[in-house]
Write an enzyme that holds these catalytic residues in place. Structure first.
Site: not given
Ligand code: BES
Ligand code: ZN
Ligand code: ZN
Length: 511
Positions: A270, A275, A282, A293, A357, A359, A361
């Protein structure tokens, strides 16, 4: 830091720091450490007798102006209990030692490669671990420190020498040092790329870095799919995530094929260089560190750099390896992907976007499809996919998931042997119900509060791998270190996954 292997008379050695290791509870200094004259040995023993220093793992005893030694300081590092000793402990001990030497403002360091260590690890592996520990533990990202420049410069160790206790193993030790240097260099570069601010590392920089790595070896080819190629070939999910950014996305493909390979592996990373969350933005504090990210992408780059460097040493890993990185930003503009949008992915499955968010996947769906088209025997993705992986396992462990017991078991073996911690989560058939969308084949998140996010991510990605052996490694936790509690991985980007991936390749080629 310059590294040399030299036999030396320890007592006469004019250096800033001499490092010796000692097992917990051991009274006898053996091997080259035994050559330290009696007075010094007795001095260490006094500290042991007083229980000021027991030799516990990563415990450090510093003796200033040691009697009858020309060196300014003697650093004794505890190696822990002999029965628990391993390559991982040795790497950590070397990292701890270099950090102790740095706090003594040392420039030159000498490390005794003791016979007792060799008794348990072969000389080449031992020196590889020491080298990796020294280089990884000495890392600091100081590029943007201007006011403290002198302070950081003062703390740079310029030269380390490894002193073998046994001249017979000198060449094995030299080999290990070269191998350790090759691997550590790749990890340090990956750390730099992750630590750089997001205004400096854009998707195009990841593409350029891949091309530079490809130029290191005639057996590595880089293919870069730019926006036009992505449109033409139908990588719609990657394009959808990139739509809100001024920066163009890239699908980066590195391909390493030395002669004589029996297995092929695709590593998928990834590469979200920032992000913001997109329209589902966020909160400010959750956006901190979102430059990292792209750590999965950096891991893939690091694995390839190490492949090139090991090959240049004449110690190549004989496996066909693909590296696929989906590189983009996740930003906001009038063109940004919206919740309610439906994406038709490269493999034909449609995805309803409920949360912009989630994104990672989306872009990995297309990247895994691309990787599958290369027909590798197995695929492994590295992704900072979910905060839920951190909630479940904390910052030290990645979460592994997959569809193939043998591959997951090999990853766990690689984890034990490298010290890069992994813990497995299930992919239950019964939870696939959460993936169902009312308008498309899949939805990118479920609003169901009870559904587990990290597992959901794994189940979602599984939809894009067919029945090819595949594992997903959610590195949201271990990709960035919050503190300095692990000497091998100082605060900031860790380069996690490179050691793991390289060891996995070795294991898969051995079977
Ligand atoms: N890049 C984030 C995940 C992440 C969070 C990485 C904290 C490192 C530290 C990812 O793209 C994301 O935002 N995931 C969301 C998914 C949710 C919306 C189902 C998350 O984990 O909140
Ligand atoms: Zn992300
Ligand atoms: Zn994200």
């Amino acid at each position: 830091m310059e590294l040399n292997v030299t036999a030396a008379d320890l007592s006469a050695l004019a250096t800033d720091v001499i490092v010796v290791g000692i097992f917990e509870g051991e009274k006898q200094l053996t091997g080259s450490a035994g050559e330290l004259n009696l007075m010094t040995a007795n001095q260490i023993k006094t500290h042991q007798a007083d229980h000021e220093f027991d030799g516990k793992k990563l415990e450090v005893l510093t003796i200033h102006s040691p009697a009858h030694l020309a060196a300014k300081h003697l650093v004794v590092v505890g190696l822990g209990k002999k029965e628990n000793f391993s390559a991982v402990v040795l790497r950590q001990s070397a990292a701890k030692a270099i950090q102790s030497a740095r706090s003594l403002k040392a420039k030159h360091v000498a490390i005794c490669l003791d016979n007792t260590l060799m008794g348990q690890l072969d000389a080449s592996l031992a020196s590889q671990m020491v080298t990796e520990g020294l280089l990884l533990g000495n890392y600091q990202f100081t590029r943007y420190k201007t006011t403290d420049k002198e302070k950081y410069a003062k703390r740079q160790i310029e030269r380390a020498i490894l002193i073998p206790s046994d001249v017979d193993v000198q060449s094995a030790i030299e080999n290990g040092v070269l191998r350790g240097e090759a691997i550590a260099t790749a990890i340090l570069n990956a750390r730099d790329i992750v630590n750089e601010p997001p205004s400096k590392i854009k998707p195009s920089h990841l593409a350029k870095a891949a091309q530079e790595i490809a130029s290191l070896s005639k057996n590595i080819k880089a293919t870069i799919l730019d926006e036009n190629a992505l449109k033409k070939e139908g990588y719609t999910a990657l394009l959808a995530v990139a739509a809100g950014s001024e920066e163009k996305p890239y699908l980066i493909h590195l391909h390493y094929k030395p002669v004589g390979t029996l297995t092929s592996v695709a590593f998928v990373g990834k590469g979200v260089t920032f992000d913001s969350g997109g329209l589902g933005i966020k909160p400010w504090n959750a956006m901190l560190n979102m430059k990292s990210d792209m750590a999965g992408g950096a891991t893939v780059l690091g694995i390839f750099q190490a492949l090139a460097e090991l090959e240049a040493l004449g110690q190549p890993i004989i496996a066909e390896v693909h590296g696929v990185i989906a590189a983009t930003e996740n930003m906001i503009s009038g063109k940004a992907m919206r919740p309610d949008d439906v994406i038709e992915t490269k493999n034909g499955k449609t995805i309803e976007v409920l949360h912009t968010d989630a994104e990672g996947r989306l872009i990995l769906a297309d990247a895994l499809t691309y990787a599958g088209l290369q027909k590798p025997d197995q695929m492994v993705d590295f992704a900072t996919l979910t905060g839920a992986a951190i909630a479940a396992l904390g910052l030290d462990y990645s979460a592994s998931m997959g569809n193939n017991e043998e591959l997951l078991a090999a990853i766990e073996t690689a984890s034990r042997e490298t010290g890069e911690l992994v813990w497995r989560l299930p992919l239950p058939e019964a939870y696939k119900k959460y993936l169902e969308s009312s308008v498309a084949d899949l939805q990118n998140i479920t609003p169901d509060r009870e559904a587990p996010d990290a597992i959901y991510g794994g189940l979602f990605l599984q939809e894009f791998v067919g029945d090819r052996p595949w594992a997903h490694i959610d590195i949201a936790g271990p990709s960035m270190r919050k503190g300095d509690d692990n000497p091998v991985y100082p605060k900031g980007a860790s380069g996690y996954g490179i050691l793991l991936g390289l060891r996995l390749l070795e294991l898969l080629t051995q079977k």
